[in-house]
Design an enzyme around this catalytic site. Sequence first.
Site, PDB file in Angstrom:
ATOM      1  N   CYS A 118       0.817  -1.210   0.000  1.00  8.63           N
ATOM      2  CA  CYS A 118       0.000   0.000   0.000  1.00  8.63           C
ATOM      3  C   CYS A 118       0.852   1.262   0.000  1.00  8.63           C
ATOM      4  O   CYS A 118       1.773   1.400   0.808  1.00  8.63           O
ATOM      5  CB  CYS A 118      -0.913  -0.011   1.227  1.00  8.63           C
ATOM      6  N   GLU A 159      -5.526   4.235   9.006  1.00  3.58           N
ATOM      7  CA  GLU A 159      -6.226   3.079   9.564  1.00  3.58           C
ATOM      8  C   GLU A 159      -7.340   3.633  10.460  1.00  3.58           C
ATOM      9  O   GLU A 159      -7.065   4.148  11.560  1.00  3.58           O
ATOM     10  CB  GLU A 159      -5.215   2.215  10.357  1.00  3.58           C
ATOM     11  N   SER A 190     -13.198   0.338   6.864  1.00  6.03           N
ATOM     12  CA  SER A 190     -12.290  -0.743   6.488  1.00  6.03           C
ATOM     13  C   SER A 190     -11.112  -0.777   7.452  1.00  6.03           C
ATOM     14  O   SER A 190     -10.544   0.251   7.786  1.00  6.03           O
ATOM     15  CB  SER A 190     -11.788  -0.494   5.062  1.00  6.03           C
ATOM     16  N   SER A 213      -9.555  -6.035   5.727  1.00  9.49           N
ATOM     17  CA  SER A 213      -8.508  -6.277   4.739  1.00  9.49           C
ATOM     18  C   SER A 213      -7.812  -7.577   5.123  1.00  9.49           C
ATOM     19  O   SER A 213      -6.936  -7.588   5.980  1.00  9.49           O
ATOM     20  CB  SER A 213      -7.514  -5.114   4.741  1.00  9.49           C
ATOM     21  N   LEU A 214      -8.215  -8.658   4.496  1.00  6.80           N
ATOM     22  CA  LEU A 214      -7.697  -9.973   4.891  1.00  6.80           C
ATOM     23  C   LEU A 214      -6.453 -10.343   4.066  1.00  6.80           C
ATOM     24  O   LEU A 214      -5.379 -10.554   4.616  1.00  6.80           O
ATOM     25  CB  LEU A 214      -8.808 -11.018   4.746  1.00  6.80           C
ATOM     26  N   HIS A 215      -6.615 -10.450   2.777  1.00 10.77           N
ATOM     27  CA  HIS A 215      -5.509 -10.576   1.796  1.00 10.77           C
ATOM     28  C   HIS A 215      -4.666 -11.848   1.834  1.00 10.77           C
ATOM     29  O   HIS A 215      -3.818 -12.039   0.964  1.00 10.77           O
ATOM     30  CB  HIS A 215      -4.550  -9.373   1.867  1.00 10.77           C
ATOM     31  N   CYS A 332      -7.460   1.630  -5.133  1.00 13.15           N
ATOM     32  CA  CYS A 332      -7.111   1.110  -3.810  1.00 13.15           C
ATOM     33  C   CYS A 332      -5.609   1.038  -3.633  1.00 13.15           C
ATOM     34  O   CYS A 332      -4.894   0.506  -4.480  1.00 13.15           O
ATOM     35  CB  CYS A 332      -7.644  -0.299  -3.633  1.00 13.15           C
TER      36      CYS A 332
HETATM   37  N1  SAH Z   1      -6.244   0.900   6.657  1.00  9.41           N
HETATM   38  C1  SAH Z   1      -7.535   0.438   6.249  1.00  9.41           C
HETATM   39  C2  SAH Z   1      -8.156   1.375   5.277  1.00  9.41           C
HETATM   40  C3  SAH Z   1      -7.522   1.379   3.901  1.00  9.41           C
HETATM   41  S1  SAH Z   1      -8.706   0.711   2.857  1.00  9.41           S
HETATM   42  C4  SAH Z   1      -7.431  -0.982   5.755  1.00  9.41           C
HETATM   43  O1  SAH Z   1      -6.329  -1.485   5.657  1.00  9.41           O
HETATM   44  O2  SAH Z   1      -8.446  -1.627   5.523  1.00  9.41           O
HETATM   45  C5  SAH Z   1      -7.936   0.469   1.417  1.00  9.41           C
HETATM   46  C6  SAH Z   1      -8.121  -0.941   0.904  1.00  9.41           C
HETATM   47  O3  SAH Z   1      -7.270  -1.076  -0.233  1.00  9.41           O
HETATM   48  C7  SAH Z   1      -7.680  -1.974   1.919  1.00  9.41           C
HETATM   49  O4  SAH Z   1      -8.420  -3.144   1.793  1.00  9.41           O
HETATM   50  C8  SAH Z   1      -6.278  -2.215   1.475  1.00  9.41           C
HETATM   51  O5  SAH Z   1      -5.779  -3.431   1.954  1.00  9.41           O
HETATM   52  C9  SAH Z   1      -6.428  -2.177  -0.026  1.00  9.41           C
HETATM   53  N2  SAH Z   1      -5.177  -1.945  -0.727  1.00  9.41           N
HETATM   54  C10 SAH Z   1      -4.072  -1.354  -0.272  1.00  9.41           C
HETATM   55  N3  SAH Z   1      -3.103  -1.345  -1.201  1.00  9.41           N
HETATM   56  C11 SAH Z   1      -3.620  -1.961  -2.284  1.00  9.41           C
HETATM   57  C12 SAH Z   1      -3.130  -2.241  -3.575  1.00  9.41           C
HETATM   58  N4  SAH Z   1      -1.888  -1.908  -3.931  1.00  9.41           N
HETATM   59  N5  SAH Z   1      -3.961  -2.845  -4.441  1.00  9.41           N
HETATM   60  C13 SAH Z   1      -5.215  -3.176  -4.096  1.00  9.41           C
HETATM   61  N6  SAH Z   1      -5.736  -2.930  -2.891  1.00  9.41           N
HETATM   62  C14 SAH Z   1      -4.947  -2.338  -1.991  1.00  9.41           C
END
Ligand code: SAH
Length: 346
Positions: A118, A159, A190, A213-215, A332
Amino acid sequence: MKNIKDYDLEDLKEELISYDEKPYRAEQIFKWIYQENITSFDDMTNLSLELRQKLKDNFTLCTYNIIKKQESKKDETKKYLFDVLDGNAIETVLMKYHHGYSICVSSQIGCKMGCKFCASTGIKFVRSLTSGEIVEQILAVERDAKIKISNVVFMGIGEPLDNYDNVVNAIRIINNPKGLNIGARHISVSTSGLVPNIYRLADENIQCTLSISLHATTDEKRSSMMPVNNRYNIEALLTACKDYINKTHRRISFEYALAKEENDNLEDAKRLARLLKGMLCHVNLIPINKIESGIYSKSSNENIIKFRDYLNSKGIVATIRRELGSDIDAACGQLRRKSLSSKEDA
Ligand code: SAH
């Protein structure tokens, strides 16, 4: 001076009482700010001149200037860079969907979480935004675009659950029928997984949507992508999610950014289906967006579709998030804090 947009309706009533004013004045002020979207106390024409002066002496309206606005050529997404009036700047994104306008707001200047994929994380954390600074993003965009926002997502920089009190207070202002009047079901928060605050949010009695945000599906992989997993692992996170669902009866949305050969094979899909089995949830698959310093690259379309179809075949509702604004770095993970005084990331 205090920012009048930091107050929810009840607190503003209290504040006005302390100035020997009647509490119903707070409702009139709320209407001017959140429904008429005025930018000067002088515009509050149903208040006495004396009260308007009192407000001017004690409060600011924290009205943002637009430093930069970018408009996507692919879709109607707009990205705003706002001056938060202290030498810092934040990004806010406006997206148009068939059901209305959605806004992606930032909750902090910078981010401490350190997620490897991110862009918001690559630069120093400065501070959390106040509730007024969060809601002003919505008002400033509504003024500029001359539209009414119908959905708010806390998915910009920062966050949200690391700025818990201000985010919850902002949600109350956004949700209040006398405030921005946006239904709680149209507000999404989120989080990267700050477990204790997921439990707190479940007890707030706000019907907002929680996105997680699980991933990744193993602690090893998730910790390598998201350091927060070393503090709260997948099991602790999903236990908190189950508590949230039990208490709120709301469906949780899991975000899963698909990175080529990292977390996108069928084994991952199988583990994900097992982890989420029986939960009231929805999976949002995001083709990962490459960022400048990024080590991850996007999964192929074919893989993304296979991943989705596998989850659906196991009874887990999964959809692929439409990518908006990628040509202006508004998608995102592409938002960054900007510093006005230095050139560090402008
Ligand atoms: N900090 C919070 C809010 C950010 S939301 C969180 O982590 O949920 C932004 C969303 O985009 C989150 O789900 C994050 O994981 C996702 N994200 C971050 N970088 C990304 C990327 N390079 N490609 C796709 N999604 C991404």
